[in-house]
Write a protein that holds these residues in place. Structure first.
Motif, PDB file in Angstrom:
ATOM      1  N   ALA A 152       0.934  -1.166  -0.020  1.00  0.00           N
ATOM      2  CA  ALA A 152      -0.056   0.059  -0.031  1.00  0.00           C
ATOM      3  C   ALA A 152       0.969   1.407   0.032  1.00  0.00           C
ATOM      4  O   ALA A 152       1.859   1.005   0.766  1.00  0.00           O
ATOM      5  CB  ALA A 152      -0.908  -0.033   1.318  1.00  0.00           C
ATOM      6  N   LYS A 153       0.252   2.245  -0.839  1.00  0.00           N
ATOM      7  CA  LYS A 153       1.183   3.597  -0.801  1.00  0.00           C
ATOM      8  C   LYS A 153       0.667   4.316   0.288  1.00  0.00           C
ATOM      9  O   LYS A 153      -0.426   4.602   0.420  1.00  0.00           O
ATOM     10  CB  LYS A 153       0.674   4.270  -2.208  1.00  0.00           C
ATOM     11  N   VAL A 154       1.718   4.867   1.117  1.00  0.00           N
ATOM     12  CA  VAL A 154       1.302   5.879   2.237  1.00  0.00           C
ATOM     13  C   VAL A 154       1.432   7.135   1.932  1.00  0.00           C
ATOM     14  O   VAL A 154       2.123   7.704   1.385  1.00  0.00           O
ATOM     15  CB  VAL A 154       2.288   5.539   3.697  1.00  0.00           C
ATOM     16  N   MET A 155       0.266   7.836   2.074  1.00  0.00           N
ATOM     17  CA  MET A 155       0.260   9.279   1.700  1.00  0.00           C
ATOM     18  C   MET A 155       0.722  10.041   2.825  1.00  0.00           C
ATOM     19  O   MET A 155       0.713   9.767   3.957  1.00  0.00           O
ATOM     20  CB  MET A 155      -1.275   9.600   1.577  1.00  0.00           C
ATOM     21  N   ALA A 156       1.581  11.136   2.083  1.00  0.00           N
ATOM     22  CA  ALA A 156       2.236  12.083   3.134  1.00  0.00           C
ATOM     23  C   ALA A 156       1.199  12.944   3.884  1.00  0.00           C
ATOM     24  O   ALA A 156      -0.040  13.200   3.557  1.00  0.00           O
ATOM     25  CB  ALA A 156       2.916  13.059   2.269  1.00  0.00           C
ATOM     26  N   ASN A 157       1.764  13.099   5.165  1.00  0.00           N
ATOM     27  CA  ASN A 157       0.771  14.083   5.882  1.00  0.00           C
ATOM     28  C   ASN A 157       1.432  15.583   6.074  1.00  0.00           C
ATOM     29  O   ASN A 157       2.691  15.506   5.661  1.00  0.00           O
ATOM     30  CB  ASN A 157       0.407  13.679   7.293  1.00  0.00           C
ATOM     31  N   LYS A 158       0.844  16.381   6.623  1.00  0.00           N
ATOM     32  CA  LYS A 158       1.238  17.901   6.451  1.00  0.00           C
ATOM     33  C   LYS A 158       2.601  18.057   7.362  1.00  0.00           C
ATOM     34  O   LYS A 158       3.487  18.832   7.193  1.00  0.00           O
ATOM     35  CB  LYS A 158       0.340  18.677   6.887  1.00  0.00           C
ATOM     36  N   GLU A 159       2.660  16.937   8.502  1.00  0.00           N
ATOM     37  CA  GLU A 159       3.798  17.183   9.312  1.00  0.00           C
ATOM     38  C   GLU A 159       4.899  16.575   8.666  1.00  0.00           C
ATOM     39  O   GLU A 159       6.236  17.198   8.636  1.00  0.00           O
ATOM     40  CB  GLU A 159       3.702  16.371  10.441  1.00  0.00           C
ATOM     41  N   GLN A 185      14.905  13.986   4.373  1.00  0.00           N
ATOM     42  CA  GLN A 185      14.986  13.668   2.815  1.00  0.00           C
ATOM     43  C   GLN A 185      14.080  12.516   2.548  1.00  0.00           C
ATOM     44  O   GLN A 185      14.725  11.305   2.881  1.00  0.00           O
ATOM     45  CB  GLN A 185      16.323  13.736   2.283  1.00  0.00           C
ATOM     46  N   ASP A 186      13.409  12.673   1.557  1.00  0.00           N
ATOM     47  CA  ASP A 186      12.410  11.382   1.335  1.00  0.00           C
ATOM     48  C   ASP A 186      11.841  11.500  -0.173  1.00  0.00           C
ATOM     49  O   ASP A 186      11.206  12.232  -0.638  1.00  0.00           O
ATOM     50  CB  ASP A 186      11.109  11.486   2.109  1.00  0.00           C
ATOM     51  N   LYS A 187      12.481  10.354  -0.857  1.00  0.00           N
ATOM     52  CA  LYS A 187      12.370  10.297  -2.376  1.00  0.00           C
ATOM     53  C   LYS A 187      10.654  10.102  -2.704  1.00  0.00           C
ATOM     54  O   LYS A 187      10.333  10.525  -3.623  1.00  0.00           O
ATOM     55  CB  LYS A 187      13.237   9.227  -2.970  1.00  0.00           C
ATOM     56  N   VAL A 188      10.282   9.289  -1.882  1.00  0.00           N
ATOM     57  CA  VAL A 188       8.800   8.807  -2.065  1.00  0.00           C
ATOM     58  C   VAL A 188       8.076   9.909  -1.828  1.00  0.00           C
ATOM     59  O   VAL A 188       6.968  10.270  -2.638  1.00  0.00           O
ATOM     60  CB  VAL A 188       8.444   7.719  -1.179  1.00  0.00           C
ATOM     61  N   LEU A 189       8.239  10.792  -0.747  1.00  0.00           N
ATOM     62  CA  LEU A 189       7.537  11.853  -0.487  1.00  0.00           C
ATOM     63  C   LEU A 189       7.579  12.871  -1.691  1.00  0.00           C
ATOM     64  O   LEU A 189       6.762  13.465  -2.079  1.00  0.00           O
ATOM     65  CB  LEU A 189       7.867  12.566   0.594  1.00  0.00           C
ATOM     66  N   LEU A 190       8.709  13.171  -2.193  1.00  0.00           N
ATOM     67  CA  LEU A 190       8.942  13.966  -3.432  1.00  0.00           C
ATOM     68  C   LEU A 190       8.022  13.531  -4.608  1.00  0.00           C
ATOM     69  O   LEU A 190       7.514  14.243  -5.245  1.00  0.00           O
ATOM     70  CB  LEU A 190      10.331  14.073  -3.785  1.00  0.00           C
ATOM     71  N   GLU A 191       8.091  12.098  -4.890  1.00  0.00           N
ATOM     72  CA  GLU A 191       7.464  11.674  -5.801  1.00  0.00           C
ATOM     73  C   GLU A 191       5.957  11.792  -5.713  1.00  0.00           C
ATOM     74  O   GLU A 191       5.163  12.129  -6.778  1.00  0.00           O
ATOM     75  CB  GLU A 191       7.843  10.113  -5.973  1.00  0.00           C
ATOM     76  N   GLN A 192       5.651  11.772  -4.343  1.00  0.00           N
ATOM     77  CA  GLN A 192       3.883  11.838  -4.128  1.00  0.00           C
ATOM     78  C   GLN A 192       3.591  13.513  -4.520  1.00  0.00           C
ATOM     79  O   GLN A 192       2.496  13.716  -5.064  1.00  0.00           O
ATOM     80  CB  GLN A 192       3.679  11.928  -2.882  1.00  0.00           C
ATOM     81  N   LEU A 193       4.351  14.292  -4.032  1.00  0.00           N
ATOM     82  CA  LEU A 193       4.270  15.785  -4.369  1.00  0.00           C
ATOM     83  C   LEU A 193       4.158  15.970  -5.928  1.00  0.00           C
ATOM     84  O   LEU A 193       3.358  16.835  -6.244  1.00  0.00           O
ATOM     85  CB  LEU A 193       5.530  16.409  -3.597  1.00  0.00           C
ATOM     86  N   GLY A 194       4.659  15.295  -6.702  1.00  0.00           N
ATOM     87  CA  GLY A 194       4.969  15.315  -8.085  1.00  0.00           C
ATOM     88  C   GLY A 194       3.689  14.702  -8.755  1.00  0.00           C
ATOM     89  O   GLY A 194       3.021  15.291  -9.764  1.00  0.00           O
ATOM     90  N   LEU A 254      -1.138  17.850  -2.368  1.00  0.00           N
ATOM     91  CA  LEU A 254       0.223  17.897  -1.813  1.00  0.00           C
ATOM     92  C   LEU A 254       1.178  18.987  -2.200  1.00  0.00           C
ATOM     93  O   LEU A 254       1.995  19.650  -1.468  1.00  0.00           O
ATOM     94  CB  LEU A 254       0.895  16.635  -1.713  1.00  0.00           C
ATOM     95  N   ALA A 255       1.327  19.070  -3.423  1.00  0.00           N
ATOM     96  CA  ALA A 255       2.219  20.139  -4.076  1.00  0.00           C
ATOM     97  C   ALA A 255       1.928  21.479  -3.535  1.00  0.00           C
ATOM     98  O   ALA A 255       2.717  22.334  -3.328  1.00  0.00           O
ATOM     99  CB  ALA A 255       2.379  20.003  -5.685  1.00  0.00           C
ATOM    100  N   ASP A 256       0.551  21.930  -3.638  1.00  0.00           N
ATOM    101  CA  ASP A 256       0.105  22.936  -3.268  1.00  0.00           C
ATOM    102  C   ASP A 256       0.528  23.409  -1.653  1.00  0.00           C
ATOM    103  O   ASP A 256       0.790  24.479  -1.190  1.00  0.00           O
ATOM    104  CB  ASP A 256      -1.729  23.208  -3.516  1.00  0.00           C
ATOM    105  N   THR A 257       0.300  22.352  -1.132  1.00  0.00           N
ATOM    106  CA  THR A 257       0.678  22.368   0.338  1.00  0.00           C
ATOM    107  C   THR A 257       2.235  22.553   0.442  1.00  0.00           C
ATOM    108  O   THR A 257       2.615  23.620   1.484  1.00  0.00           O
ATOM    109  CB  THR A 257       0.290  21.072   1.185  1.00  0.00           C
ATOM    110  N   PHE A 258       2.821  21.959  -0.075  1.00  0.00           N
ATOM    111  CA  PHE A 258       4.462  22.214  -0.287  1.00  0.00           C
ATOM    112  C   PHE A 258       4.827  23.553  -0.532  1.00  0.00           C
ATOM    113  O   PHE A 258       5.523  24.340   0.065  1.00  0.00           O
ATOM    114  CB  PHE A 258       4.999  21.344  -1.062  1.00  0.00           C
ATOM    115  N   GLY A 259       4.040  24.107  -1.556  1.00  0.00           N
ATOM    116  CA  GLY A 259       4.282  25.581  -1.990  1.00  0.00           C
ATOM    117  C   GLY A 259       4.018  26.516  -0.972  1.00  0.00           C
ATOM    118  O   GLY A 259       4.724  27.429  -0.568  1.00  0.00           O
TER     119      GLY A 259
END
Length: 71
Positions: free
Chosen positions: A2-9, A20-29, A34-39
């Protein structure tokens, strides 16, 4: 698996350079929300450090159009 979704924390920690999390960066893409939250978190950090540019270019046209469509 299962793919675990990123949380705001996790996004906050990524923005702050605490993780540094490659999976999290991929999820942002892959996830516009998530990308909006990151921005936004980057913008908040810049504001707190008084590092905002003299002019902000904010494009809210998609949000306004969506709000109008919901009415």
């Amino acid at each position: 698996m299962a793919k675990v979704m990123a949380n705001k924390e996790q996004i906050s920690a990524l923005v702050d350079g605490e993780i540094q999390d490659k999976v999290l960066l991929e999820q942002l893409g892959d996830d516009l929300e998530l990308a909006d939250t990151f921005g936004r978190y980057h913008l908040y950090g810049d504001a707190l450090r008084s590092e905002l540019p003299s002019q902000l270019r904010l494009d809210m046209s998609d949000r306004v159009a969506a709000a109008l469509a919901d009415e």
